[in-house]
Design a protein around this motif. Structure first.
Motif, PDB file in Angstrom:
ATOM      1  N   VAL A 153       0.834  -1.198   0.000  1.00 36.99           N
ATOM      2  CA  VAL A 153       0.000   0.000   0.000  1.00 36.99           C
ATOM      3  C   VAL A 153       0.872   1.253   0.000  1.00 36.99           C
ATOM      4  N   ARG A 154       1.875   1.305   0.872  1.00 36.03           N
ATOM      5  CA  ARG A 154       2.750   2.488   0.945  1.00 36.03           C
ATOM      6  C   ARG A 154       3.506   2.689  -0.367  1.00 36.03           C
ATOM      7  N   LEU A 155       4.046   1.613  -0.902  1.00 38.63           N
ATOM      8  CA  LEU A 155       4.793   1.707  -2.164  1.00 38.63           C
ATOM      9  C   LEU A 155       3.875   2.144  -3.298  1.00 38.63           C
ATOM     10  N   GLY A 156       2.696   1.554  -3.376  1.00 40.01           N
ATOM     11  CA  GLY A 156       1.745   1.912  -4.422  1.00 40.01           C
ATOM     12  C   GLY A 156       1.322   3.370  -4.342  1.00 40.01           C
ATOM     13  N   ARG A 157       1.107   3.857  -3.132  1.00 34.95           N
ATOM     14  CA  ARG A 157       0.704   5.262  -2.979  1.00 34.95           C
ATOM     15  C   ARG A 157       1.819   6.212  -3.389  1.00 34.95           C
ATOM     16  N   SER A 158       3.050   5.881  -3.061  1.00 36.25           N
ATOM     17  CA  SER A 158       4.148   6.767  -3.469  1.00 36.25           C
ATOM     18  C   SER A 158       4.305   6.760  -4.987  1.00 36.25           C
ATOM     19  N   ILE A 159       4.094   5.624  -5.607  1.00 33.30           N
ATOM     20  CA  ILE A 159       4.163   5.557  -7.069  1.00 33.30           C
ATOM     21  C   ILE A 159       3.031   6.377  -7.693  1.00 33.30           C
ATOM     22  N   LEU A 160       1.830   6.271  -7.125  1.00 33.93           N
ATOM     23  CA  LEU A 160       0.696   7.036  -7.653  1.00 33.93           C
ATOM     24  C   LEU A 160       0.939   8.535  -7.579  1.00 33.93           C
ATOM     25  N   VAL A 161       1.424   9.015  -6.439  1.00 37.64           N
ATOM     26  CA  VAL A 161       1.684  10.455  -6.302  1.00 37.64           C
ATOM     27  C   VAL A 161       2.804  10.876  -7.259  1.00 37.64           C
ATOM     28  N   GLY A 162       3.852  10.069  -7.351  1.00 31.64           N
ATOM     29  CA  GLY A 162       4.941  10.376  -8.275  1.00 31.64           C
ATOM     30  C   GLY A 162       4.468  10.430  -9.719  1.00 31.64           C
ATOM     31  N   LEU A 163       3.570   9.516 -10.092  1.00 29.80           N
ATOM     32  CA  LEU A 163       3.035   9.516 -11.459  1.00 29.80           C
ATOM     33  C   LEU A 163       2.264  10.796 -11.760  1.00 29.80           C
ATOM     34  N   GLU A 164       1.552  11.315 -10.775  1.00 28.35           N
ATOM     35  CA  GLU A 164       0.814  12.562 -10.987  1.00 28.35           C
ATOM     36  C   GLU A 164       1.772  13.709 -11.322  1.00 28.35           C
ATOM     37  N   PHE A 165       2.881  13.800 -10.600  1.00 35.26           N
ATOM     38  CA  PHE A 165       3.882  14.828 -10.896  1.00 35.26           C
ATOM     39  C   PHE A 165       4.493  14.612 -12.282  1.00 35.26           C
ATOM     40  N   GLY A 191       3.270  11.509 -28.734  1.00 36.80           N
ATOM     41  CA  GLY A 191       4.050  10.866 -27.683  1.00 36.80           C
ATOM     42  C   GLY A 191       3.467  11.133 -26.306  1.00 36.80           C
ATOM     43  N   LEU A 192       3.034  12.377 -26.094  1.00 29.77           N
ATOM     44  CA  LEU A 192       2.405  12.736 -24.822  1.00 29.77           C
ATOM     45  C   LEU A 192       1.135  11.919 -24.602  1.00 29.77           C
ATOM     46  N   ALA A 193       0.326  11.776 -25.636  1.00 27.58           N
ATOM     47  CA  ALA A 193      -0.914  11.014 -25.506  1.00 27.58           C
ATOM     48  C   ALA A 193      -0.623   9.564 -25.108  1.00 27.58           C
ATOM     49  N   ILE A 194       0.376   8.969 -25.707  1.00 20.52           N
ATOM     50  CA  ILE A 194       0.728   7.584 -25.378  1.00 20.52           C
ATOM     51  C   ILE A 194       1.244   7.488 -23.948  1.00 20.52           C
ATOM     52  N   ILE A 195       2.130   8.405 -23.570  1.00 21.25           N
ATOM     53  CA  ILE A 195       2.688   8.395 -22.213  1.00 21.25           C
ATOM     54  C   ILE A 195       1.586   8.587 -21.180  1.00 21.25           C
ATOM     55  N   ILE A 196       0.713   9.545 -21.409  1.00 17.99           N
ATOM     56  CA  ILE A 196      -0.369   9.800 -20.453  1.00 17.99           C
ATOM     57  C   ILE A 196      -1.309   8.595 -20.379  1.00 17.99           C
ATOM     58  N   PHE A 197      -1.638   8.012 -21.514  1.00 22.24           N
ATOM     59  CA  PHE A 197      -2.510   6.840 -21.511  1.00 22.24           C
ATOM     60  C   PHE A 197      -1.900   5.710 -20.686  1.00 22.24           C
ATOM     61  N   LEU A 198      -0.629   5.435 -20.898  1.00 21.96           N
ATOM     62  CA  LEU A 198       0.031   4.355 -20.151  1.00 21.96           C
ATOM     63  C   LEU A 198       0.120   4.674 -18.659  1.00 21.96           C
ATOM     64  N   ARG A 199       0.426   5.923 -18.326  1.00 15.97           N
ATOM     65  CA  ARG A 199       0.526   6.285 -16.911  1.00 15.97           C
ATOM     66  C   ARG A 199      -0.833   6.268 -16.229  1.00 15.97           C
ATOM     67  N   ILE A 200      -1.877   6.673 -16.931  1.00 16.88           N
ATOM     68  CA  ILE A 200      -3.218   6.614 -16.347  1.00 16.88           C
ATOM     69  C   ILE A 200      -3.645   5.162 -16.164  1.00 16.88           C
ATOM     70  N   LEU A 201      -3.349   4.322 -17.129  1.00 17.94           N
ATOM     71  CA  LEU A 201      -3.649   2.898 -17.003  1.00 17.94           C
ATOM     72  C   LEU A 201      -2.927   2.307 -15.792  1.00 17.94           C
ATOM     73  N   LEU A 202      -1.674   2.671 -15.627  1.00 19.97           N
ATOM     74  CA  LEU A 202      -0.904   2.214 -14.468  1.00 19.97           C
ATOM     75  C   LEU A 202      -1.494   2.759 -13.175  1.00 19.97           C
ATOM     76  N   SER A 203      -1.903   4.025 -13.183  1.00 19.38           N
ATOM     77  CA  SER A 203      -2.510   4.620 -11.988  1.00 19.38           C
ATOM     78  C   SER A 203      -3.789   3.888 -11.598  1.00 19.38           C
ATOM     79  N   PHE A 204      -4.643   3.599 -12.573  1.00 18.32           N
ATOM     80  CA  PHE A 204      -5.876   2.878 -12.271  1.00 18.32           C
ATOM     81  C   PHE A 204      -5.588   1.484 -11.727  1.00 18.32           C
ATOM     82  N   SER A 205      -4.649   0.782 -12.348  1.00 14.61           N
ATOM     83  CA  SER A 205      -4.357  -0.569 -11.870  1.00 14.61           C
ATOM     84  C   SER A 205      -3.739  -0.538 -10.472  1.00 14.61           C
ATOM     85  N   LEU A 206      -2.893   0.451 -10.182  1.00 15.69           N
ATOM     86  CA  LEU A 206      -2.334   0.574  -8.834  1.00 15.69           C
ATOM     87  C   LEU A 206      -3.420   0.911  -7.818  1.00 15.69           C
ATOM     88  N   PHE A 207      -4.319   1.815  -8.172  1.00 12.55           N
ATOM     89  CA  PHE A 207      -5.412   2.169  -7.266  1.00 12.55           C
ATOM     90  C   PHE A 207      -6.265   0.943  -6.968  1.00 12.55           C
TER      91      PHE A 207
END
Length: 120
Positions: free
Chosen positions: A53-65, A86-102
Motif C-alpha cells: 500500500v505504501r509503495l503503491g501510494r508513493s508511485i501514484l503520487v509520483g506519477l501525478e507529478f 508521444g504525450l498522448a501515449i505516455i499519459i494513456f500508459l501512466r493513467i492505465l498504471l494509476s488505475f491498476s495501482l489504485f
C-alpha cells in the motif's frame, strides 16, 4: 517568448524531478517500515500488505507529478504533432498504471465509493 518557453520547460522538468523524488523517497520509507515491522512481528503477513500500500501510494503520487511535467513541457515547449502523439501515449500508459495501482491498493475502482460509505 523564448524566455517563457525556457521557464515553462524548467518548470516541467522540475515537476518530473519531483515525481521521481517522491517515488524514490516513498519507496525507501516503505522498505524501511516493512523491514522494521517484519523483524518485530509479522505472523499474519500484515507487514507485506502495508508495504504494498505504501509503495503503491508513493508511485501514484509520483506519477501525478510526472504527468503534470509531461503536459506542461509538451503543450508549451514541444508544440509538434509528434510531441503531442508521444504525450498522448505516455499519459494513456501512466493513467492505465494509476488505475491498476489504485485497484490493487484499494480493492475498488476510483469511481466506486469506499466499502464503509454507502453509495448515494
Amino acid at each position: 517568448m523564448e524566455y517563457f518557453k525556457i521557464t515553462v520547460g524548467a518548470i516541467g522538468w522540475t515537476l518530473e524531478a519531483l515525481g521521481v523524488l517522491v517515488i524514490v523517497i516513498g519507496s525507501v520509507i516503505a522498505i524501511a517500515r516493512f523491514v522494521r515491522r517484519w523483524r518485530l512481528d509479522d505472523e499474519d503477513g500484515q507487514a507485506y500488505r502495508e508495504f504494498r500500500v505504501r509503495l503503491g501510494r508513493s508511485i501514484l503520487v509520483g506519477l501525478e507529478f510526472l504527468i503534470a511535467g509531461d503536459i506542461i513541457r509538451t503543450v508549451v515547449v514541444d508544440q509538434t504533432l509528434e510531441g503531442l502523439g508521444g504525450l498522448a501515449i505516455i499519459i494513456f500508459l501512466r493513467i492505465l498504471l494509476s488505475f491498476s495501482l489504485f485497484l490493487e491498493i484499494e480493492g475498488r475502482w476510483p469511481w466506486q465509493p469506499p466499502p464503509d460509505r454507502p453509495s448515494s
